[in-house]
Design an enzyme around this catalytic site. Structure first.
Site, PDB file in Angstrom:
ATOM      1  N   LYS A  79       4.494   1.875  -8.314  1.00 46.20           N
ATOM      2  CA  LYS A  79       3.227   1.577  -7.634  1.00 46.20           C
ATOM      3  C   LYS A  79       2.361   2.832  -7.653  1.00 46.20           C
ATOM      4  O   LYS A  79       2.798   3.890  -7.202  1.00 46.20           O
ATOM      5  CB  LYS A  79       3.525   1.147  -6.183  1.00 46.20           C
ATOM      6  CG  LYS A  79       2.295   0.997  -5.332  1.00 46.20           C
ATOM      7  CD  LYS A  79       2.624   0.587  -3.899  1.00 46.20           C
ATOM      8  CE  LYS A  79       1.372   0.661  -3.043  1.00 46.20           C
ATOM      9  NZ  LYS A  79       1.637   0.437  -1.625  1.00 46.20           N
ATOM     10  N   PRO A  97      -6.074   4.775  -5.111  1.00 44.66           N
ATOM     11  CA  PRO A  97      -4.948   5.324  -5.868  1.00 44.66           C
ATOM     12  C   PRO A  97      -4.220   6.387  -5.044  1.00 44.66           C
ATOM     13  O   PRO A  97      -4.772   6.914  -4.093  1.00 44.66           O
ATOM     14  CB  PRO A  97      -5.634   5.960  -7.079  1.00 44.66           C
ATOM     15  CG  PRO A  97      -6.974   6.375  -6.571  1.00 44.66           C
ATOM     16  CD  PRO A  97      -7.349   5.409  -5.472  1.00 44.66           C
TER      17      PRO A  97
END
Ligand SMILES: Cc1cc2nc3c(=O)[nH]c(=O)nc-3n(C[C@H](O)[C@H](O)[C@H](O)COP(=O)(O)OP(=O)(O)OC[C@H]3O[C@@H](n4cnc5c(N)ncnc54)[C@H](O)[C@@H]3O)c2cc1C
Length: 506
Positions: A79, A97
């Site tokens: 992830k 992010p």
């Protein structure tokens, strides 16, 4: 030699929190203190909690888990962040992010001011262009951080998506291997000392009593020791975080496992999509005052990528925290300590953060009140900072399409959050408020910008820079990151290679 040293710890609960605590405490105390965990197969675990943040890797290193084994056993994928769809407005989409924006030398505050200047001149690209992690996520590619601080990959972080049920089982096997004793049984009573109310032991349904000097309550939402016995109290946060239900269902895997979680805002909350190696986890987190459980389940099923693999399961909760995370000789971790909804995947991180602090504040049998009070104060501040960051996502929305969104958009928010948003709106200022705060200014920039907050002015010091030179430097950065991402493997290929390497090693 400290003759007041704690000699026995009992962890109550064998979900993610309990087994994480068992592994870390056992590693820290070694053979000097017994570590026992009691759990009830009859009650089971909450069985959700599949997306993490990069600190999970620090936890794995701290307790000595092997990454390849961990990924294999928990069917993990990587992830790189969270994609938010329809949050700021319907049709909007942005990425939060994990990594940095710009370069390490620049730092996020300078990056933000320079970016704002270019944006004002119409010469800035999307924010994602200047994050190597975001560019990789968008292109379905993954990599590993570099230890060279000059490399852009030094600011590339990743976490995992994993199967929550498999993770608890994997940690259990690991803990038993390193010497944690497991007891199975349902606790029916908590025994307290008459003189001071400290917990002396727990009584199981079969009549056995388990005693210890320190108790770690990981019993899930019920808070068996911290609330039912010690009545530590509850601070309700639902006026800011009104979602109070989730319906969850796994579905079949689809090709091209995305290396990010997707969160899609919906009429009464939001839906998660968490892709694993073998399936995709899905859920709809919603506010029961605005949507029924049946309607939420129907909505979730109609939005799945592929065939459902089980019946939808409803989980009820309330946002808030215990007034004390440590009371007498009981420390609480995980769902028994409080809950901020899973929008930013922070619960498992907070278990880890609580464990780290517990080890820093490790008591002796005197249970110094100063030590306990300091622990509580630190954990409270950290929890509140996470809470505020999650509230920001709702508060900064401009959605007007349902009563739910109008409520969260217009609600008064905690003062610290209001001040941060005002400072960014005023001049793009980003700052941390708590020493242990998990979400760095980079994260605040992603979400505030992504949700559509635009500063009214900038720091005038940055007006002195030559605009063309600045634009050229930003373009060079974007190209450098794009070239780096060209060389990274695709996520699915990375996972295949990982699986193949493990099969060969086995
Ligand atoms: C809808 C939802 C989605 C989530 N998503 C995420 C996410 O993406 N990322 C993230 O980080 N976190 C997430 N979380 C939070 C995460 O699931 C939890 O933090 C994590 O699973 C830890 O749970 P726990 O161990 O505290 O509780 P549980 O898993 O509920 O474990 C409680 C344990 O206590 C035992 N127990 C209880 N009562 C007794 C008794 N009387 N006798 C004996 N044993 C008993 C149970 O048997 C069990 O072993 C989510 C939570 C929810 C509700």
């Amino acid at each position: 030699m400290n003759d007041k040293a704690i000699k026995s710890v009992l962890i109550v609960g064998g979900g993610t929190a309990g087994w994480m605590a068992a592994a870390a405490i056992r590693r820290a105390v070694g053979g000097r203190c017994s570590v026992t965990l009691v759990e009830s197969d009859e009650i089971g675990i909450v069985g959700v909690g599949e997306a993490t943040v990069p600190t999970i890797r620090d936890f794995n290193v701290m307790v000595g888990l092997d990454e390849a084994e961990f990924m294999r056993e928990t069917k993990a994928s990587l992830k790189l962040g969270i994609e938010f769809v329809d949050w700021g407005r319907i049709g909007g989409r942005y990425l939060h992010p994990f990594g940095w924006y710009g370069t390490s030398a620049q730092g996020v505050s300078v990056f933000a001011q320079e970016y704002l200047r270019l944006a004002e001149l119409g010469r800035a690209g999307p924010l994602d262009d200047y994050s190597v992690c975001a560019q990789a996520a968008r292109r379905g590619r993954v990599g590993r951080p570099s230890s060279d601080p000059r490399s852009p990959m030094a600011g590339f972080f990743y976490a995992y998506h994993f199967d929550a049920g498999l993770y608890a089982l994997y940690l259990r096997r690991f803990c038993e291997r390193i010497g944690v004793k497991r007891e199975e049984g349902r606790i029916v009573d908590v025994l307290q000392r008459g003189e001071d109310g400290f917990v002396a032991g727990v009584k199981l349904a079969d009549g056995r009593v388990l005693e210890a000097e320190l108790f770690v309550d990981c019993s899930g939402f019920r808070g068996l020791l911290i609330e039912q016995a010690l009545q530590a109290g509850w601070e309700d946060w639902s006026r800011w975080l009104p979602v109070d239900r989730a319906v969850a269902v796994p579905c079949a895997k689809v090709e091209g496992i995305t290396p990010y979680t997707r969160s899609t805002a919906d009429a009464a909350g939001w839906r998660w999509r968490i892709p694993l190696q073998h399936r995709t986890g899905n859920g709809y987190v919603f506010c029961s005052a605005h949507l029924s459980e049946d309607a939420a389940a129907a909505r979730l099923l109609e939005t799945l990528d592929a065939e459902a693999l089980a019946d939808p399961r409803v989980i009820r909760f309330q946002a808030g925290r215990r007034r004390k995370y440590w009371d007498k000789n009981v420390v609480t971790l995980g769902l028994s300590s409080g809950f901020v909804e899973p929008l930013e995947s922070t619960s498992i991180h907070m278990v880890h953060a609580g464990i780290n602090k517990l080890l820093q504040h490790w008591p002796d049998r005197d249970f110094s009140p100063v030590n306990v009070a300091t622990y509580n104060e630190r954990v409270i501040r950290e929890y509140e900072a996470v809470r505020d960051f999650v509230i920001l996502h709702y508060h900064a929305s401009t959605r007007d399409d349902s009563e739910f969104w109008r409520y969260v958009r217009d609600m008064p928010v905690p003062d610290a959050l209001a001040a941060r948003v005002a400072a960014f709106r005023d001049r793009g200022l980003l700052y941390s408020v708590v020493a242990d705060e998990y979400f760095a200014p980079t994260s605040w920039l992603s979400v505030m910008w992504g949700q559509g907050i635009r500063p009214e002015r900038r720091n005038p010091l940055y007006d002195r820079q030559d605009a063309t030179r600045l634009a050229t430097a930003f373009e060079a950065l974007r190209e450098q990151f794009a070239r780096l991402v060209d060389g990274l493997p695709e996520h699915e290929a990375f996972l295949d290679k990982h699986r193949m390497a493990q099969a060969l090693a086995a």
